[in-house]
Design a protein around this motif. Structure first.
Motif, PDB file in Angstrom:
ATOM      1  N   LEU A 231       1.020  -1.264   0.053  1.00 12.89           N
ATOM      2  CA  LEU A 231      -0.072  -0.046   0.031  1.00 12.89           C
ATOM      3  C   LEU A 231       0.720   1.267  -0.033  1.00 12.89           C
ATOM      4  O   LEU A 231       1.288   1.683   1.026  1.00 12.89           O
ATOM      5  CB  LEU A 231      -1.050  -0.034   1.190  1.00 12.89           C
ATOM      6  N   GLY A 232       1.274   1.736  -1.168  1.00 13.05           N
ATOM      7  CA  GLY A 232       2.054   2.759  -1.179  1.00 13.05           C
ATOM      8  C   GLY A 232       1.553   4.240  -1.400  1.00 13.05           C
ATOM      9  O   GLY A 232       0.340   4.383  -1.320  1.00 13.05           O
ATOM     10  N   PRO A 233       2.159   5.166  -1.424  1.00 11.74           N
ATOM     11  CA  PRO A 233       1.607   6.480  -1.481  1.00 11.74           C
ATOM     12  C   PRO A 233       0.637   7.037  -2.594  1.00 11.74           C
ATOM     13  O   PRO A 233      -0.203   7.619  -2.332  1.00 11.74           O
ATOM     14  CB  PRO A 233       2.766   7.536  -1.493  1.00 11.74           C
ATOM     15  N   ASP A 234       0.568   6.269  -3.665  1.00  7.35           N
ATOM     16  CA  ASP A 234      -0.154   6.287  -4.741  1.00  7.35           C
ATOM     17  C   ASP A 234      -1.243   5.364  -5.044  1.00  7.35           C
ATOM     18  O   ASP A 234      -1.995   5.175  -5.899  1.00  7.35           O
ATOM     19  CB  ASP A 234       0.528   6.563  -5.922  1.00  7.35           C
ATOM     20  N   GLY A 235      -1.536   4.601  -3.891  1.00  6.49           N
ATOM     21  CA  GLY A 235      -2.684   3.382  -3.811  1.00  6.49           C
ATOM     22  C   GLY A 235      -1.681   1.844  -3.988  1.00  6.49           C
ATOM     23  O   GLY A 235      -0.516   1.927  -3.897  1.00  6.49           O
ATOM     24  N   PRO A 236      -2.748   0.805  -3.903  1.00  7.34           N
ATOM     25  CA  PRO A 236      -1.896  -0.283  -4.129  1.00  7.34           C
ATOM     26  C   PRO A 236      -1.039  -0.852  -5.141  1.00  7.34           C
ATOM     27  O   PRO A 236      -1.566  -0.436  -6.309  1.00  7.34           O
ATOM     28  CB  PRO A 236      -3.211  -1.344  -3.851  1.00  7.34           C
ATOM     29  N   VAL A 237      -0.067  -1.389  -5.059  1.00 11.75           N
ATOM     30  CA  VAL A 237       0.875  -1.864  -5.991  1.00 11.75           C
ATOM     31  C   VAL A 237       1.039  -3.579  -5.755  1.00 11.75           C
ATOM     32  O   VAL A 237       1.353  -3.896  -4.651  1.00 11.75           O
ATOM     33  CB  VAL A 237       2.016  -1.153  -5.784  1.00 11.75           C
ATOM     34  N   ILE A 238       0.954  -4.085  -6.856  1.00  9.23           N
ATOM     35  CA  ILE A 238       1.022  -5.580  -6.990  1.00  9.23           C
ATOM     36  C   ILE A 238       2.517  -5.885  -7.218  1.00  9.23           C
ATOM     37  O   ILE A 238       3.013  -5.636  -8.052  1.00  9.23           O
ATOM     38  CB  ILE A 238       0.293  -6.534  -7.757  1.00  9.23           C
ATOM     39  N   VAL A 239       3.067  -6.573  -6.116  1.00  9.66           N
ATOM     40  CA  VAL A 239       4.675  -6.781  -6.249  1.00  9.66           C
ATOM     41  C   VAL A 239       5.006  -8.154  -6.541  1.00  9.66           C
ATOM     42  O   VAL A 239       6.065  -8.647  -6.712  1.00  9.66           O
ATOM     43  CB  VAL A 239       5.530  -6.181  -5.027  1.00  9.66           C
TER      44      VAL A 239
END
Length: 315
Positions: A231-239
């Motif tokens: 959950l990054g500053p610009d929204g969720p990121v799939i890693v």
């Protein structure tokens, strides 16, 4: 039903999937366990016999089990998951291309055979997360603060690597598990922040993350899978995307997974029907599907868990 589980040596003593095998047996089903890395297999005849309702794979990347699953699919047998779908998420280079092509929130990804070659990545994209292209379970993942540190993380014999810009976060990953359309979320400590203060456990699933998780199943044709989300500053990121994960901390995971395997064996799964993944369903309470007998007590693991599963045929 009659099922065949392909279990690699790494998972020979693991509760997942062998607890699922025991649960299926307690429900009156027949299960054969094949050890692709430790058995002599008359594989052409075993596959061509077509006596199993479905084949299920729990294997490491690059292991022989995926080839056997592909063989079963090649002669028209049902597999869980679809072999082509598994191949697409086992190669993280391929995964990133497919995911970004379909608009999934996946970081820009670089690929190289050695970590030092990532020095050509623009400085403004550092720090980078570097990991094996065929890795899993957080193995080999490291955070590189700047190009001068790449030589320090070089490891011999790793094979192809990928690198992605680091997404600032609180030190935890959101693990989202899908069991044939049923979604669960748990909070886990990030492998990049092993000493971070994280209260691990089940958590509510944000709607935005649920939508992304459902789209992963749709895009890759997966029925049983997990995604790692930051959950990054610009929204969720799939890693990361994984077929047949641990389903750790999912309520009543063994019965849920056993029930999902049976349902997929009966229906052939979304990957074979071409249907879009259904809207995520987040159940409030654990539930054993109706019409199946209540499971009997499952014995604890012994010295050899395969031997401890009564009634299992080992091929």
């Amino acid at each position: 039903m009659k099922l065949c589980f392909l279990v690699e040596e790494l998972y020979r003593h693991d509760g997942m999937p062998l607890d699922v095998v025991r649960r299926l047996l307690s429900w009156g089903h027949q299960v054969d366990v094949v050890r692709p890395g430790g058995s002599l297999l008359r594989i052409s005849e075993e596959v061509r016999a077509g006596t199993h309702d479905a084949w299920v794979l729990k294997t490491v990347s690059g292991g022989p089990g995926l080839t056997l699953l592909e063989a079963a699919a090649a002669v028209g047998l049902t597999t869980v998951n679809d072999a082509r779908s598994i191949r697409a998420v086992r190669d993280k280079v391929l995964t990133s291309v497919i995911a970004r092509q379909h608009g999934l929130p996946v970081p820009v990804t670089y690929s190289a055979p050695r970590a030092t070659l990532f020095a050509d990545v623009s400085d403004e994209l550092f720090p980078l997360v570097v990991k094996p292209a065929d890795g899993s379970s957080g193995r080999g993942v490291r955070l590189v603060s700047d190009p001068r540190r790449l030589a320090e993380v070089e490891q011999a014999g790793e094979g192809q690597l990928i690198a992605q810009p680091y997404v600032p976060n609180t030190g935890s990953d959101l693990k989202v598990y899908c069991l044939a359309g049923e979604f669960h979320a748990t909070l886990r400590r990030s492998p990049l922040h092993p000493d971070g203060p994280v209260d691990e456990g089940a958590v509510p699933l944000p709607a935005e993350v649920a939508a992304a998780a459902a789209k992963v199943g749709e895009v890759f044709g997966l029925d049983l899978y997990g995604i790692d989300v930051v959950l990054g500053p610009d929204g969720p990121v799939i890693v990361d995307i994984n077929d047949f994960p641990s389903f750790r901390q999912v309520p009543d995971a063994v019965s849920r997974l056993a029930g999902a395997v049976l349902d997929l064996a009966r229906t052939g799964g979304t990957a074979r029907t071409g249907l879009l993944a259904p809207a995520p369903h987040i159940p409030a309470q654990p539930h054993i599907p109706q019409g199946r007998p209540h499971p009997h007590p499952v014995p604890g693991p012994g010295a050899d868990m395969l031997a401890a599963v009564p009634g299992v045929a080992q091929i």
